[in-house]
Design an enzyme around this catalytic site. Structure first.
Site, PDB file in Angstrom:
ATOM      1  N   LYS A  54       0.791  -1.226  -0.103  1.00 47.78           N
ATOM      2  CA  LYS A  54       0.033  -0.037  -0.038  1.00 47.78           C
ATOM      3  C   LYS A  54       0.914   1.270   0.000  1.00 47.78           C
ATOM      4  CE  LYS A  54      -4.077  -2.340   2.155  1.00 47.78           C
ATOM      5  NZ  LYS A  54      -4.640  -2.721   3.536  1.00 47.78           N
ATOM      6  N   GLN A  98      -5.204  -1.431   9.396  1.00 44.95           N
ATOM      7  CA  GLN A  98      -5.016  -2.650   8.990  1.00 44.95           C
ATOM      8  C   GLN A  98      -5.760  -3.852   9.783  1.00 44.95           C
ATOM      9  OE1 GLN A  98      -3.512  -3.524   5.882  1.00 44.95           O
ATOM     10  NE2 GLN A  98      -4.530  -5.611   6.346  1.00 44.95           N
ATOM     11  N   ASP A 121     -11.262   2.874   4.054  1.00 43.16           N
ATOM     12  CA  ASP A 121     -11.894   1.622   4.015  1.00 43.16           C
ATOM     13  C   ASP A 121     -13.165   1.351   4.049  1.00 43.16           C
ATOM     14  OD1 ASP A 121     -10.252  -0.344   3.780  1.00 43.16           O
ATOM     15  OD2 ASP A 121      -9.707  -0.637   5.641  1.00 43.16           O
TER      16      ASP A 121
END
Ligand code: NAD
Length: 296
Positions: A54, A98, A121
């Protein structure tokens, strides 16, 4: 009839190129450089690889990348304090924590502490609600990537019979919401669904997000259906570890009209959509027009 292979790797490359162009324009015209902060708690090997990828792709897109690595034993209050700092930081437009988080941390509490405008997200409860009620939302990256592939291949999805297999908050539920928003007739199947094969046989669009290697068989697929395989499963074949999806690729490809491979299908779209979401968040935060075609 051999199915069209939906090349997610190539498509994701195109999305990343569009993001890069838009980021360059944003920087030149408005002096805004989108920034993505990724928070990694602990040292789970798979998560460490994802976070590294990422970071690399964020920088390649011309954005700022901030990585925060915390010990697995970090106190929840310290993690929440970091989220608060990132919420207030004007250089940060996207925040990603994460998953999974260690068991002593309340993941819902942490995700709901993120400023919803920076929730790239799309897991904050207000973005979940916004998506469900048809309002402008930050949309979870993996389902957004699936939707982009479906729209690119099929065009208008109105009236299509879509079956989503798997009801997780990360993939299945938001996928069903997105397909509903695009006017599909949606069935959301799961581990307690009866006669899954018969349900899938009715589908013109199948999205498999189960996490069971090659569970969906070719004779479950209606001729010509479009199959999106989200599953990423590591299995041993001839003594070697290989990646397979939730669909029996050869069997399904023999019947489907189009299918995503694993690897090289949905996987590359997820990070591309994370970059797209970070760009969208930066535009919204600065009150600038959003780039077309990069949101749901
Ligand atoms: P999850 O374990 O949270 O959810 C799995 C879902 O599948 C559950 O809702 C369950 O009801 C359903 N299910 C389980 N067994 C079933 C059965 N026998 N019949 C029907 N339904 C069944 O998983 P998830 O996070 O949604 O991920 C699903 C898969 O997608 C995994 O393989 C994961 O690795 C993969 N994934 C890929 C990406 C990507 O970028 N490509 C992103 C996220 C997840």
């Amino acid at each position: 009839m051999a199915a069209t292979i939906l090349d997610g790797k190539a498509f994701a490359g195109g999305v990343r190129a569009r993001v890069r162009d838009q980021v360059a324009r944003l920087r030149a015209d408005h002096g805004v450089v989108p920034g993505l902060a990724v928070v990694l708690v602990g040292e789970d090997p798979a998560s460490t690889v994802y976070v590294r990828n990422k970071g690399v792709q964020t920088v390649e897109a011309g954005m700022q990348s901030f990585t925060h690595r915390l010990e697995a034993s970090v106190a929840q209050a310290d993690l929440l304090a970091l989220i608060g700092d990132l919420n207030r930081d004007p250089m940060v437009h996207g925040i990603l924590v994460q998953l999974p988080l260690p068991a002593h941390i309340d993941a819902d509490l942490v995700l709901n502490a993120i400023d919803p405008r920076k929730d790239v997200d799309g897991f904050h409860i207000s973005n979940v609600g916004r998506l469900a009620t048809g309002q402008k939302a930050m949309v979870p990256c993996t389902p957004l990537g699936c939707l982009m592939l479906l729209r690119a291949h099929l065009g208008d999805l109105s009236g299509q019979n879509a079956v989503v297999i798997g009801r997780s908050n990360i993939v299945g539920k938001p996928m069903a919401q997105l397909l509903l928003r695009d006017n599909c007739t949606v069935t959301l199947a799961h581990s307690r669904s009866r006669d899954l094969a018969a349900i899938v046989r009715r589908a013109e669009i199948v999205v498999a997000a189960v996490g069971r290697p090659e569970m969906i068989q070719g004779d479950w697929i209606a001729p010509g259906a479009t199959v999106i395989d989200v599953g990423i499963n590591r299995v041993l074949r001839d003594g070697k570890q290989v990646l397979v999806g939730d669909c029996d690729f050869a069997g399904c490809a023999a019947v489907a009209g189009a299918i995503t491979p694993v690897p090289g299908g949905v996987g590359p779209m997820t990070i591309a959509c994370l970059l797209a979401n970070t760009l969208t968040a930066a535009c919204r935060i600065h009150g600038l027009p959003e780039p077309a075609g990069l949101t749901a």
